[in-house]
Design an enzyme around this catalytic site. Structure first.
Site, mmCIF file in Angstrom:
data_model
loop_
_atom_site.group_PDB
_atom_site.id
_atom_site.type_symbol
_atom_site.label_atom_id
_atom_site.label_comp_id
_atom_site.label_asym_id
_atom_site.label_seq_id
_atom_site.Cartn_x
_atom_site.Cartn_y
_atom_site.Cartn_z
ATOM 1 N N ASN A 10 4.683 56.819 -68.745
ATOM 2 C CA ASN A 10 5.524 55.795 -69.325
ATOM 3 C C ASN A 10 5.494 54.581 -68.137
ATOM 4 O OD1 ASN A 10 7.197 53.532 -70.109
ATOM 5 N ND2 ASN A 10 8.983 54.992 -70.516
ATOM 6 N N TRP A 11 4.612 53.711 -68.063
ATOM 7 C CA TRP A 11 4.557 52.641 -66.742
ATOM 8 C C TRP A 11 5.847 51.731 -66.630
ATOM 9 C CZ3 TRP A 11 -1.330 51.388 -66.553
ATOM 10 C CH2 TRP A 11 -2.188 52.510 -66.345
ATOM 11 N N HIS A 96 13.094 54.446 -76.625
ATOM 12 C CA HIS A 96 13.505 54.656 -75.424
ATOM 13 C C HIS A 96 14.858 54.300 -75.160
ATOM 14 C CE1 HIS A 96 13.210 55.177 -70.985
ATOM 15 N NE2 HIS A 96 12.161 55.985 -71.193
ATOM 16 N N GLU A 169 14.470 63.544 -73.734
ATOM 17 C CA GLU A 169 14.880 62.744 -72.425
ATOM 18 C C GLU A 169 16.390 62.676 -72.419
ATOM 19 O OE1 GLU A 169 11.138 60.529 -70.983
ATOM 20 O OE2 GLU A 169 12.588 59.201 -72.193
ATOM 21 N N GLY A 175 14.701 59.161 -64.226
ATOM 22 C CA GLY A 175 14.911 58.464 -62.727
ATOM 23 C C GLY A 175 15.860 59.038 -61.899
ATOM 24 N N SER A 216 12.408 62.850 -64.793
ATOM 25 C CA SER A 216 12.182 63.102 -63.455
ATOM 26 C C SER A 216 11.193 64.296 -63.270
ATOM 27 C CB SER A 216 13.395 63.696 -62.884
ATOM 28 O OG SER A 216 14.176 62.299 -62.786
ATOM 29 N N GLY A 237 7.577 59.320 -65.983
ATOM 30 C CA GLY A 237 8.016 57.796 -65.627
ATOM 31 C C GLY A 237 7.311 57.817 -64.240
HETATM 32 P P1 PGA Z 1 11.118 59.419 -65.009
HETATM 33 O O1 PGA Z 1 11.028 58.633 -66.478
HETATM 34 O O2 PGA Z 1 10.180 60.446 -65.080
HETATM 35 O O3 PGA Z 1 11.030 58.398 -64.068
HETATM 36 O O4 PGA Z 1 12.503 59.954 -65.090
HETATM 37 C C1 PGA Z 1 10.769 59.089 -67.609
HETATM 38 C C2 PGA Z 1 11.240 58.379 -68.799
HETATM 39 O O5 PGA Z 1 11.778 57.409 -68.653
HETATM 40 O O6 PGA Z 1 10.337 58.239 -70.005
#
Ligand code: PGA
Length: 256
Positions: A10-11, A96, A169, A175, A216, A237
């Site tokens: 997911n960019w 999301h 998630e 993040g 993460s 992400g």
């Molecule tokens: P992250 O994001 O790997 O940076 O935690 C994952 C996401 O939001 O899909």
């Protein structure tokens, strides 16, 4: 038979058109000769066509980050499932937590999106569910997940073998740099599968649904998720913005 494991990038809104094309080229190079499972990247809407062109001979497929629930029409600013399919998307992320946080997407709206994507039949939806920190702290995770699953999927009718992906998630892990402990993810995945069993019956839950983890994930912690029961893949992400890190994560999780 359950489908392959899948790793999805997911960019988000991190890259320009040029930046997306550059990363797509690096991803295409990194995945030359890769032949395990399914891999996808989700660029912003504006970059979809270009990224799809760059990845046309790659194992890596393309997905979108969001979608509107109506078909063509007077809906200023929106993009419908048919447009995404025409742009070469195979997947689309729905619900999301950042959409829920910044755009008030709730599960009533998310249900409409899922219905539209399922009825269009050309895209595999990746529906995100997960509790926030307060809900976790007050032991409400299970209740929240069950509600999200029910509100997302009740009344949705799938065709035989039509594929749907649920991404677990935990919002607080996204993040943050710290992934959930794999044991806790394993429990949540089982719980989500149970919810799907109740709604769709065990045959459909097993045959049509994959449950993947996101939050993460990076090359440093992905090993802990290898061999996790009930893990059908990952949504990545931050680490997916580096082709080598994304490749490493995919290689580790899809090899086993
Ligand atoms: P992250 O994001 O790997 O940076 O935690 C994952 C996401 O939001 O899909």
């Amino acid at each position: 038979m359950a489908a392959n494991k899948i790793v999805v990038a997911n960019w988000k809104m991190n890259l320009s058109l040029g930046g997306s094309a550059k990363l797509a080229k690096e991803v295409a190079d990194a995945f030359v000769g890769f032949d395990k499972g399914e891999v996808a990247v989700c660029p912003n809407f504006l970059s979809l066509l270009e990224v799809n062109k760059i990845l046309q001979d790659s194992i890596v497929k393309v997905g979108a980050q969001d979608v509107f629930w109506e078909g063509y029409g007077a809906y200023t600013g929106e993009v419908c499932p048919e447009m995404l399919a025409e742009a070469g998307c195979k997947y689309v992320i729905v619900g999301h937590s950042e959409r829920r946080k910044y755009f008030n997407a709730n599960y009533e709206l998310i249900h409409k999106q899922i219905k539209a994507v399922v009825e269009n039949k050309k895209l595999i939806p990746i529906i995100c569910v997960g509790e926030n920190w307060d809900e976790r702290k007050t032991n409400k995770r299970d209740q929240v997940l069950l509600e999200q699953i029910q509100q997302s999927f009740s009344g949705i009718v799938l065709e035989r073998d039509q594929q749907v992906i649920v991404a677990y998630e935990p919002i607080w892990a996204i993040g943050s740099g710290t992934a959930l402990e794999p044991e806790e993810a394993e429990y949540a995945h089982k719980f989500i599968k149970m919810g799907l069993n109740v709604i769709f019956g065990s045959d459909v839950a097993e045959n049509n649904f994959r449950v993947i983890y996101g939050g993460s994930i990076n090359p440093g912690n992905v090993d802990g998720f290898v061999g996790m029961d009930g893990l059908d893949g990952l949504l990545v992400g931050g680490a997916s913005l580096h082709a080598d890190e994304f490749h490493r994560v995919a290689d580790i999780i899809l090899s086993k």
